[in-house]
Design a protein around this motif. Sequence first.
Motif, PDB file in Angstrom:
ATOM      1  N   PHE A  56      94.224 -62.862  -8.068  1.00 50.89           N
ATOM      2  CA  PHE A  56      95.236 -62.039  -8.732  1.00 50.89           C
ATOM      3  C   PHE A  56      96.542 -62.819  -8.749  1.00 50.89           C
ATOM      4  CE2 PHE A  56      92.208 -59.563  -6.257  1.00 50.89           C
ATOM      5  CZ  PHE A  56      91.516 -58.964  -7.306  1.00 50.89           C
ATOM      6  N   ALA A  57      97.272 -62.767  -9.851  1.00 55.65           N
ATOM      7  CA  ALA A  57      98.478 -63.591  -9.995  1.00 55.65           C
ATOM      8  C   ALA A  57      99.522 -63.239  -8.940  1.00 55.65           C
ATOM      9  CB  ALA A  57      99.060 -63.419 -11.399  1.00 55.65           C
ATOM     10  N   SER A 100      89.030 -49.479 -19.769  1.00 54.06           N
ATOM     11  CA  SER A 100      89.904 -50.403 -20.505  1.00 54.06           C
ATOM     12  C   SER A 100      91.186 -50.624 -19.719  1.00 54.06           C
ATOM     13  CB  SER A 100      90.259 -49.830 -21.872  1.00 54.06           C
ATOM     14  OG  SER A 100      91.130 -48.721 -21.706  1.00 54.06           O
ATOM     15  N   GLY A 101      91.970 -51.592 -20.219  1.00 56.15           N
ATOM     16  CA  GLY A 101      93.260 -51.854 -19.597  1.00 56.15           C
ATOM     17  C   GLY A 101      94.220 -50.693 -19.764  1.00 56.15           C
ATOM     18  N   ALA A 102      94.246 -50.132 -20.966  1.00 58.55           N
ATOM     19  CA  ALA A 102      95.142 -49.002 -21.212  1.00 58.55           C
ATOM     20  C   ALA A 102      94.796 -47.833 -20.289  1.00 58.55           C
ATOM     21  CB  ALA A 102      95.052 -48.569 -22.678  1.00 58.55           C
ATOM     22  N   GLU A 103      93.510 -47.566 -20.165  1.00 58.60           N
ATOM     23  CA  GLU A 103      93.108 -46.451 -19.292  1.00 58.60           C
ATOM     24  C   GLU A 103      93.458 -46.709 -17.834  1.00 58.60           C
ATOM     25  OE1 GLU A 103      89.191 -44.487 -19.368  1.00 58.60           O
ATOM     26  OE2 GLU A 103      88.958 -45.568 -21.245  1.00 58.60           O
ATOM     27  N   ALA A 104      93.345 -47.962 -17.424  1.00 57.29           N
ATOM     28  CA  ALA A 104      93.686 -48.298 -16.034  1.00 57.29           C
ATOM     29  C   ALA A 104      95.187 -48.105 -15.810  1.00 57.29           C
ATOM     30  CB  ALA A 104      93.261 -49.730 -15.718  1.00 57.29           C
ATOM     31  N   TYR A 138     105.288 -50.162  -5.953  1.00 58.44           N
ATOM     32  CA  TYR A 138     105.324 -51.463  -6.623  1.00 58.44           C
ATOM     33  C   TYR A 138     103.972 -51.652  -7.322  1.00 58.44           C
ATOM     34  CZ  TYR A 138     105.920 -56.439  -7.435  1.00 58.44           C
ATOM     35  OH  TYR A 138     106.030 -57.665  -8.027  1.00 58.44           O
ATOM     36  N   MET A 139     103.977 -51.524  -8.647  1.00 58.94           N
ATOM     37  CA  MET A 139     102.725 -51.510  -9.416  1.00 58.94           C
ATOM     38  C   MET A 139     102.650 -52.757 -10.305  1.00 58.94           C
ATOM     39  SD  MET A 139     102.277 -47.469 -10.326  1.00 58.94           S
ATOM     40  CE  MET A 139     103.176 -47.442 -11.873  1.00 58.94           C
ATOM     41  N   VAL A 140     101.548 -53.479 -10.220  1.00 56.44           N
ATOM     42  CA  VAL A 140     101.393 -54.673 -11.054  1.00 56.44           C
ATOM     43  C   VAL A 140     100.259 -54.481 -12.059  1.00 56.44           C
ATOM     44  CG1 VAL A 140     102.399 -56.305  -9.425  1.00 56.44           C
ATOM     45  CG2 VAL A 140      99.955 -55.811  -9.294  1.00 56.44           C
ATOM     46  N   ASP A 141     100.563 -54.816 -13.304  1.00 61.46           N
ATOM     47  CA  ASP A 141      99.555 -54.800 -14.361  1.00 61.46           C
ATOM     48  C   ASP A 141      98.946 -56.192 -14.429  1.00 61.46           C
ATOM     49  OD1 ASP A 141      98.067 -54.895 -16.655  1.00 61.46           O
ATOM     50  OD2 ASP A 141      99.545 -53.893 -17.936  1.00 61.46           O
ATOM     51  N   GLU A 142      97.763 -56.327 -13.824  1.00 60.76           N
ATOM     52  CA  GLU A 142      97.053 -57.610 -13.812  1.00 60.76           C
ATOM     53  C   GLU A 142      95.860 -57.562 -14.763  1.00 60.76           C
ATOM     54  OE1 GLU A 142      96.988 -60.503 -11.342  1.00 60.76           O
ATOM     55  OE2 GLU A 142      98.259 -59.770  -9.710  1.00 60.76           O
ATOM     56  N   VAL A 143      95.972 -56.772 -15.813  1.00 58.94           N
ATOM     57  CA  VAL A 143      94.872 -56.654 -16.773  1.00 58.94           C
ATOM     58  C   VAL A 143      94.523 -58.030 -17.350  1.00 58.94           C
ATOM     59  CG1 VAL A 143      94.240 -55.736 -19.053  1.00 58.94           C
ATOM     60  CG2 VAL A 143      95.255 -54.234 -17.336  1.00 58.94           C
ATOM     61  N   GLN A 144      95.560 -58.817 -17.673  1.00 59.29           N
ATOM     62  CA  GLN A 144      95.311 -60.139 -18.262  1.00 59.29           C
ATOM     63  C   GLN A 144      95.303 -61.249 -17.207  1.00 59.29           C
ATOM     64  OE1 GLN A 144      97.099 -62.640 -22.083  1.00 59.29           O
ATOM     65  NE2 GLN A 144      97.151 -60.450 -22.098  1.00 59.29           N
ATOM     66  N   THR A 145      96.147 -61.111 -16.176  1.00 60.47           N
ATOM     67  CA  THR A 145      96.304 -62.189 -15.179  1.00 60.47           C
ATOM     68  C   THR A 145      95.244 -62.140 -14.084  1.00 60.47           C
ATOM     69  OG1 THR A 145      97.846 -60.730 -14.017  1.00 60.47           O
ATOM     70  CG2 THR A 145      98.806 -62.400 -15.458  1.00 60.47           C
ATOM     71  N   GLY A 146      94.584 -60.977 -13.909  1.00 62.35           N
ATOM     72  CA  GLY A 146      93.684 -60.793 -12.767  1.00 62.35           C
ATOM     73  C   GLY A 146      92.346 -61.489 -12.920  1.00 62.35           C
ATOM     74  N   ILE A 147      91.548 -61.423 -11.868  1.00 61.85           N
ATOM     75  CA  ILE A 147      90.170 -61.942 -11.861  1.00 61.85           C
ATOM     76  C   ILE A 147      90.135 -63.443 -12.178  1.00 61.85           C
ATOM     77  CG2 ILE A 147      87.767 -61.459 -12.531  1.00 61.85           C
ATOM     78  CD1 ILE A 147      89.062 -59.061 -11.247  1.00 61.85           C
ATOM     79  N   MET A 181      97.467 -51.870  -8.288  1.00 61.99           N
ATOM     80  CA  MET A 181      97.103 -53.033  -9.100  1.00 61.99           C
ATOM     81  C   MET A 181      96.138 -52.596 -10.196  1.00 61.99           C
ATOM     82  SD  MET A 181      95.062 -56.510  -8.097  1.00 61.99           S
ATOM     83  CE  MET A 181      96.260 -57.178  -6.944  1.00 61.99           C
ATOM     84  N   VAL A 182      96.466 -53.004 -11.423  1.00 52.71           N
ATOM     85  CA  VAL A 182      95.696 -52.573 -12.585  1.00 52.71           C
ATOM     86  C   VAL A 182      94.912 -53.763 -13.128  1.00 52.71           C
ATOM     87  CG1 VAL A 182      95.893 -51.617 -14.898  1.00 52.71           C
ATOM     88  CG2 VAL A 182      97.451 -50.842 -13.108  1.00 52.71           C
ATOM     89  N   LEU A 183      93.608 -53.562 -13.322  1.00 49.23           N
ATOM     90  CA  LEU A 183      92.717 -54.645 -13.766  1.00 49.23           C
ATOM     91  C   LEU A 183      91.911 -54.195 -14.972  1.00 49.23           C
ATOM     92  CD1 LEU A 183      91.227 -55.596 -10.277  1.00 49.23           C
ATOM     93  CD2 LEU A 183      93.015 -56.845 -11.516  1.00 49.23           C
ATOM     94  N   ALA A 184      91.438 -55.146 -15.748  1.00 46.64           N
ATOM     95  CA  ALA A 184      90.470 -54.832 -16.804  1.00 46.64           C
ATOM     96  C   ALA A 184      89.877 -56.128 -17.358  1.00 46.64           C
ATOM     97  CB  ALA A 184      91.078 -53.982 -17.915  1.00 46.64           C
ATOM     98  N   LYS A 185      90.518 -56.686 -18.360  1.00 50.70           N
ATOM     99  CA  LYS A 185      89.949 -57.747 -19.192  1.00 50.70           C
ATOM    100  C   LYS A 185      88.819 -58.594 -18.577  1.00 50.70           C
ATOM    101  CE  LYS A 185      93.515 -58.219 -22.688  1.00 50.70           C
ATOM    102  NZ  LYS A 185      94.775 -57.506 -22.477  1.00 50.70           N
ATOM    103  N   GLY A 186      89.138 -59.438 -17.598  1.00 49.62           N
ATOM    104  CA  GLY A 186      88.122 -60.362 -17.088  1.00 49.62           C
ATOM    105  C   GLY A 186      87.125 -59.736 -16.126  1.00 49.62           C
ATOM    106  N   LEU A 187      87.352 -58.490 -15.763  1.00 49.47           N
ATOM    107  CA  LEU A 187      86.588 -57.885 -14.670  1.00 49.47           C
ATOM    108  C   LEU A 187      85.096 -57.759 -14.960  1.00 49.47           C
ATOM    109  CD1 LEU A 187      86.412 -56.423 -11.939  1.00 49.47           C
ATOM    110  CD2 LEU A 187      87.390 -54.388 -13.016  1.00 49.47           C
TER     111      LEU A 187
END
Length: 392
Positions: free
Chosen positions: A227-228, A94-98, A211-220, A239-245
């Motif tokens: 990636f945004a 999940s996004g939270a876990e990532a 420098y950490m980016v949360d791309e859970v929603q913006t990625g893929i 870089m953190v991914l989830a939703k669309g992956l």
Amino acid sequence: MSHVMNTYNRLPVAFERGEGVWLWDVDGRQYLDALAGIAVNGLGHAHPRLVQAIAQQAGQLIHTSNIYRVLHQEELADALCALAGMDQAFFCNSGAEANEAAIKLARLYGHQRGIDTPTIVVMEKAWHGRTIATLSATGSRKAQAGFEPLLAGFVRVPYNDMAAVKAVAEHNRNIVAVLLEPIQGEGGINVADVEYQRSLQQLCRERDWLYMVDEVQTGIGRTGYWFATQHAQIVPDVMVLAKGLGSGVPIGACLAAGPARDVFKPGNHGTTFGGGPLVCAAALATLSIMQDEKLLENAQHQGQRLHAGFTEALAGVAGVMAIRGQGLMMGIELARPCGELVKQALEKGLLINVTADTVVRLLPPLILNDGEADQIVMRLAPLIKTFLSTAP
Ligand SMILES: *Cc1c(COP(=O)(O)O)cnc(C)c1O
């Protein structure tokens, strides 16, 4: 009384099947899905190649364990790192876990550098998840209320405000990382300026912060780039991914590069389910379908079409504050809370969402075509106009 725990305000509709951007409810009513399960179903519903890949993998092997090599996981790590310019991938569910993985990585990085109380800079209105650590990183008092004590080790600054981060840098010696959404999704489709992102990464380099980016929603592909962060030509450290992956199967990923590479050693982090053969096959299929069907280009094109369509349809309408976003991640900010629009749109056969009280959020599947984009405008713009012309 339902035996499902009461944690959601659910709309009174249940879907039975889907195809492309369309869903049908149990009574056979058809809906245009302009939300895609909150940026999850990038390929729309029941994409034949995705269905085939999942069915094929389920017939072969669903789960083994991270006690063993998982070849699909290795292949997916290669593919994601190639697309993102990153070095390593950790897979979870999940996004939270990532984000948990990213937070733990940053803390360990700090400890390895002799910082005993590592602290991460996070943003106002940020959304990183609902586990205790990610809830603590999240900038929503509403989501946090009642779950105190929250976790220490975060310092919050306003979004898009470089001076605020520099001020923190001056007096806090425990900072180890910055965690940023390139576009805040839950926070109201707030877009980080390119200059801000570059300065922030530059500051991180100077200070040895990650420098950490949360791309859970913006990625893929959501924003028309893989990636945004690539809008700003930035390669982050994490870089953190989830939703669309995984196009609907639960998968999250935490990618690392440069100074964040090799921070985790065996035993530092793990998960039972993460990166299993089934979800990795779905993610690999997602990436290759996106390439074959040119969905990044399509997200850019349809994003522009939606933007132009709404700009025209809502021109001069009092109470429309802004139409913003990138690619197929779009927000229409209104002058007052507009949650009731969600139900009105549902009645017109359109699935949308309202976030941050006043922002109509659109996250349609990346396979959206011209006619479907126009349908979204035709169904939604009149509702917004009527809503704004009636007194609250
Ligand atoms: C949705 C979201 C999360 C949380 O993901 P879950 O899968 O719901 O845990 C984290 N960060 C961002 C930016 C999100 O949009």
